[in-house]
Design an enzyme around this catalytic site. Structure first.
Site, PDB file in Angstrom:
ATOM      1  N   LYS A  57       0.798  -1.238   0.000  1.00 10.15           N
ATOM      2  CA  LYS A  57       0.000   0.000   0.000  1.00 10.15           C
ATOM      3  C   LYS A  57       0.826   1.283   0.000  1.00 10.15           C
ATOM      4  O   LYS A  57       0.346   2.341   0.397  1.00 10.15           O
ATOM      5  CB  LYS A  57      -1.000   0.031   1.173  1.00 10.15           C
ATOM      6  N   SER A  58       2.042   1.182  -0.471  1.00  4.61           N
ATOM      7  CA  SER A  58       2.922   2.355  -0.461  1.00  4.61           C
ATOM      8  C   SER A  58       3.075   2.979  -1.844  1.00  4.61           C
ATOM      9  O   SER A  58       3.824   3.947  -2.005  1.00  4.61           O
ATOM     10  CB  SER A  58       4.296   1.950   0.070  1.00  4.61           C
ATOM     11  N   TRP A  62       1.606   2.003  -8.669  1.00  2.00           N
ATOM     12  CA  TRP A  62       1.908   3.304  -9.266  1.00  2.00           C
ATOM     13  C   TRP A  62       3.340   3.295  -9.822  1.00  2.00           C
ATOM     14  O   TRP A  62       3.586   3.672 -10.967  1.00  2.00           O
ATOM     15  CB  TRP A  62       1.743   4.391  -8.192  1.00  2.00           C
ATOM     16  N   TRP A  90       5.968 -10.428 -10.075  1.00  2.00           N
ATOM     17  CA  TRP A  90       6.184 -10.637  -8.641  1.00  2.00           C
ATOM     18  C   TRP A  90       6.985 -11.929  -8.485  1.00  2.00           C
ATOM     19  O   TRP A  90       6.419 -13.000  -8.289  1.00  2.00           O
ATOM     20  CB  TRP A  90       4.822 -10.742  -7.937  1.00  2.00           C
ATOM     21  N   HIS A 112       7.316  -7.240  -2.247  1.00  2.00           N
ATOM     22  CA  HIS A 112       7.156  -6.579  -0.950  1.00  2.00           C
ATOM     23  C   HIS A 112       8.159  -7.157   0.054  1.00  2.00           C
ATOM     24  O   HIS A 112       7.971  -6.991   1.261  1.00  2.00           O
ATOM     25  CB  HIS A 112       5.758  -6.852  -0.383  1.00  2.00           C
ATOM     26  N   SER A 142      -5.021   2.560   3.965  1.00  2.00           N
ATOM     27  CA  SER A 142      -5.157   1.920   2.660  1.00  2.00           C
ATOM     28  C   SER A 142      -5.182   0.387   2.810  1.00  2.00           C
ATOM     29  O   SER A 142      -5.975  -0.308   2.159  1.00  2.00           O
ATOM     30  CB  SER A 142      -3.991   2.360   1.774  1.00  2.00           C
ATOM     31  N   TYR A 197       5.960   8.219  -1.598  1.00  2.00           N
ATOM     32  CA  TYR A 197       4.661   8.405  -2.244  1.00  2.00           C
ATOM     33  C   TYR A 197       4.320   9.894  -2.250  1.00  2.00           C
ATOM     34  O   TYR A 197       3.814  10.434  -3.234  1.00  2.00           O
ATOM     35  CB  TYR A 197       3.621   7.601  -1.451  1.00  2.00           C
ATOM     36  N   PHE A 233      -3.492   9.244 -11.522  1.00  2.00           N
ATOM     37  CA  PHE A 233      -4.512   8.411 -10.882  1.00  2.00           C
ATOM     38  C   PHE A 233      -5.667   8.131 -11.856  1.00  2.00           C
ATOM     39  O   PHE A 233      -6.102   6.991 -12.004  1.00  2.00           O
ATOM     40  CB  PHE A 233      -5.016   9.130  -9.621  1.00  2.00           C
ATOM     41  N   ALA A 235      -5.660   8.318 -15.222  1.00  2.00           N
ATOM     42  CA  ALA A 235      -5.244   7.471 -16.349  1.00  2.00           C
ATOM     43  C   ALA A 235      -5.178   6.015 -15.898  1.00  2.00           C
ATOM     44  O   ALA A 235      -5.575   5.100 -16.628  1.00  2.00           O
ATOM     45  CB  ALA A 235      -3.890   7.932 -16.882  1.00  2.00           C
ATOM     46  N   MET A 236      -4.707   5.799 -14.679  1.00  2.00           N
ATOM     47  CA  MET A 236      -4.611   4.423 -14.184  1.00  2.00           C
ATOM     48  C   MET A 236      -5.988   3.821 -13.929  1.00  2.00           C
ATOM     49  O   MET A 236      -6.214   2.645 -14.197  1.00  2.00           O
ATOM     50  CB  MET A 236      -3.739   4.371 -12.932  1.00  2.00           C
ATOM     51  N   LYS A 262      -8.441   6.094  -3.210  1.00  2.00           N
ATOM     52  CA  LYS A 262      -8.495   7.564  -3.146  1.00  2.00           C
ATOM     53  C   LYS A 262      -7.265   8.214  -3.775  1.00  2.00           C
ATOM     54  O   LYS A 262      -7.351   9.275  -4.365  1.00  2.00           O
ATOM     55  CB  LYS A 262      -8.595   8.021  -1.692  1.00  2.00           C
TER      56      LYS A 262
HETATM   57  P1  A3P Z   1      -5.282   4.425  -1.331  1.00  2.00           P
HETATM   58  O1  A3P Z   1      -5.896   3.163  -0.815  1.00  2.00           O
HETATM   59  O2  A3P Z   1      -4.893   5.352  -0.218  1.00  2.00           O
HETATM   60  O3  A3P Z   1      -6.112   5.103  -2.366  1.00  2.00           O
HETATM   61  P2  A3P Z   1      -0.063  -0.468  -3.612  1.00  2.00           P
HETATM   62  O4  A3P Z   1       0.010  -0.412  -5.113  1.00  2.00           O
HETATM   63  O5  A3P Z   1       1.263  -0.460  -2.953  1.00  2.00           O
HETATM   64  O6  A3P Z   1      -0.943  -1.567  -3.161  1.00  2.00           O
HETATM   65  O7  A3P Z   1      -0.705   0.918  -3.116  1.00  2.00           O
HETATM   66  C1  A3P Z   1      -2.032   1.228  -3.404  1.00  2.00           C
HETATM   67  C2  A3P Z   1      -2.265   2.690  -3.035  1.00  2.00           C
HETATM   68  O8  A3P Z   1      -1.611   3.536  -3.995  1.00  2.00           O
HETATM   69  C3  A3P Z   1      -3.744   3.046  -3.041  1.00  2.00           C
HETATM   70  O9  A3P Z   1      -3.900   4.049  -2.035  1.00  2.00           O
HETATM   71  C4  A3P Z   1      -3.872   3.603  -4.458  1.00  2.00           C
HETATM   72  O10 A3P Z   1      -5.006   4.398  -4.661  1.00  2.00           O
HETATM   73  C5  A3P Z   1      -2.583   4.399  -4.562  1.00  2.00           C
HETATM   74  N1  A3P Z   1      -2.250   4.741  -5.953  1.00  2.00           N
HETATM   75  C6  A3P Z   1      -2.081   3.914  -7.000  1.00  2.00           C
HETATM   76  N2  A3P Z   1      -1.841   4.603  -8.118  1.00  2.00           N
HETATM   77  C7  A3P Z   1      -1.842   5.916  -7.783  1.00  2.00           C
HETATM   78  C8  A3P Z   1      -1.651   7.147  -8.516  1.00  2.00           C
HETATM   79  N3  A3P Z   1      -1.426   7.167  -9.822  1.00  2.00           N
HETATM   80  N4  A3P Z   1      -1.724   8.301  -7.805  1.00  2.00           N
HETATM   81  C9  A3P Z   1      -1.949   8.295  -6.484  1.00  2.00           C
HETATM   82  N5  A3P Z   1      -2.143   7.178  -5.749  1.00  2.00           N
HETATM   83  C10 A3P Z   1      -2.085   5.998  -6.392  1.00  2.00           C
END
Ligand code: A3P
Length: 300
Positions: A57-58, A62, A90, A112, A142, A197, A233, A235-236, A262
């Site tokens: 979740k870091s 992304w 992975w 991870h 998250s 992040y 965010f 675009a993804m 979020k």
């Molecule tokens: P949130 O749950 O706070 O929205 P991981 O990929 O390590 O599992 O992390 C997921 C977190 O990264 C989620 O956080 C996700 O929304 C956020 N995330 C992924 N892509 C992102 C982007 N382009 N911009 C901002 N946050 C992004």
């Protein structure tokens, strides 16, 4: 399979059987003691490997988008055509190992893993590690929502309990503190690059530039702008190859939340009580003592 991921019983009826390796719990879908032991002891890091390493979740996914876009000089077609887990396998999981072994070098790889379980062969290589760190308060929030929707994680009983487990280092993938401390020991190494992040959020353009420099990739301004645009965010969210909506429903229950939830900094303030925040600060300060790094969230 002992993991029960394809079990017809309703969620919550059966506790998740985590895989344990070196005292750390891992989610059962895809991981096994063997796949982890292989990653640790036998996986051969190549000098041209690039590893995307995070605590969950870091910003893992992304960074996967950013790194594959850099590899493509900003052109989004690879990111739009190929699943993120195939672009950056992975390697510590069964499926990921297969794709890692057949990946034409230079490889992009994800995990991870804490530093002490990372491939031993890495120490004698010049493979590069990009380590992304996020405010642990936002990580726990998250992670809480993610655990609710991902069936290979136990359903959190309450945020209060989840936060306690996080602070005690009892969640899957182990302690955030140990993860960060272990990896940050490499902070001065030439083949190690760490970014937060929060920096990505604040200025993706210059973050991408710094990443390119570390990777020795020469991208012009237009290419960097295209990386930034395609790794946003929105675009993804629009790209099924990275939004996780293609994951099987017995792994990720899309009715219970969204992987790209979020994407902001500071959502913890909407979740922590004053008492929780004070406890967190106290434990954080204690556990981070002696680590000579100031993260963006340390200044508040
Ligand atoms: P949130 O749950 O706070 O929205 P991981 O990929 O390590 O599992 O992390 C997921 C977190 O990264 C989620 O956080 C996700 O929304 C956020 N995330 C992924 N892509 C992102 C982007 N382009 N911009 C901002 N946050 C992004």
């Amino acid at each position: 399979h002992s993991c029960g991921i394809s079990s017809p019983s309703p969620r919550g009826a059966m506790p998740v059987q985590y895989v344990t390796y070196d005292g750390i719990k891992f989610p059962p879908a895809y991981n096994s003691e063997h796949s982890l032991s292989f990653a640790h002891n036998e996986f051969l890091a190549r000098d041209d490997d690039i590893f995307n390493v995070t605590y969950p979740k870091s910003g893992t996914v992304w960074m996967t988008e950013i790194l594959s876009l850099i590899r493509s000089h900003g052109c989004p077609s690879w990111n739009r055509a190929v699943l993120n887990s195939d672009r950056m396998p992975w390697f510590s999981t069964h499926l990921g190992l297969e794709s890692a072994l057949s990946y034409p070098p230079p490889r992009l790889l994800t995990c991870h893993l804490p530093r002490h379980i990372f491939p031993k062969s890495f120490s004698h290589s010049s493979a590069k590690v990009i380590y992304t760190v996020r405010n642990p308060r936002d990580v726990v929030v998250s992670y809480y929502y993610f655990s609710k929707m991902c069936n290979s994680y136990e359903d959190p009983t309450s945020f209060e309990q989840f936060l306690r487990d996080f602070l005690n280092g009892e969640l899957p993938h182990g302690s955030w503190f140990e993860h960060v401390r272990g990896w940050m020991e490499m902070k001065d190494a030439q083949n190690f690059f760490f970014i937060t992040y929060e920096e990505l959020k604040q200025d993706l353009h210059s973050s991408v530039r710094r990443l390119c420099q570390f990777l020795g990739q020469d991208l012009d301004d237009d290419a960097v702008s295209s990386v930034v645009q395609n790794a946003s965010f929105t675009a993804m969210q629009e790209n099924p190859m990275c939004s996780s909506i293609l994951l099987p429903a017995d792994i990720m229950d899309q009715t219970k939340g969204q992987f790209l939830r979020k994407g902001i900094c500071g959502d913890w303030e909407n979740h922590f009580t004053v008492a929780q925040s004070e406890t967190f600060d106290r434990i954080y300060q204690d556990r981070m003592q002696g680590l000579n790094v100031t993260f963006p969230w340390d200044n508040h």
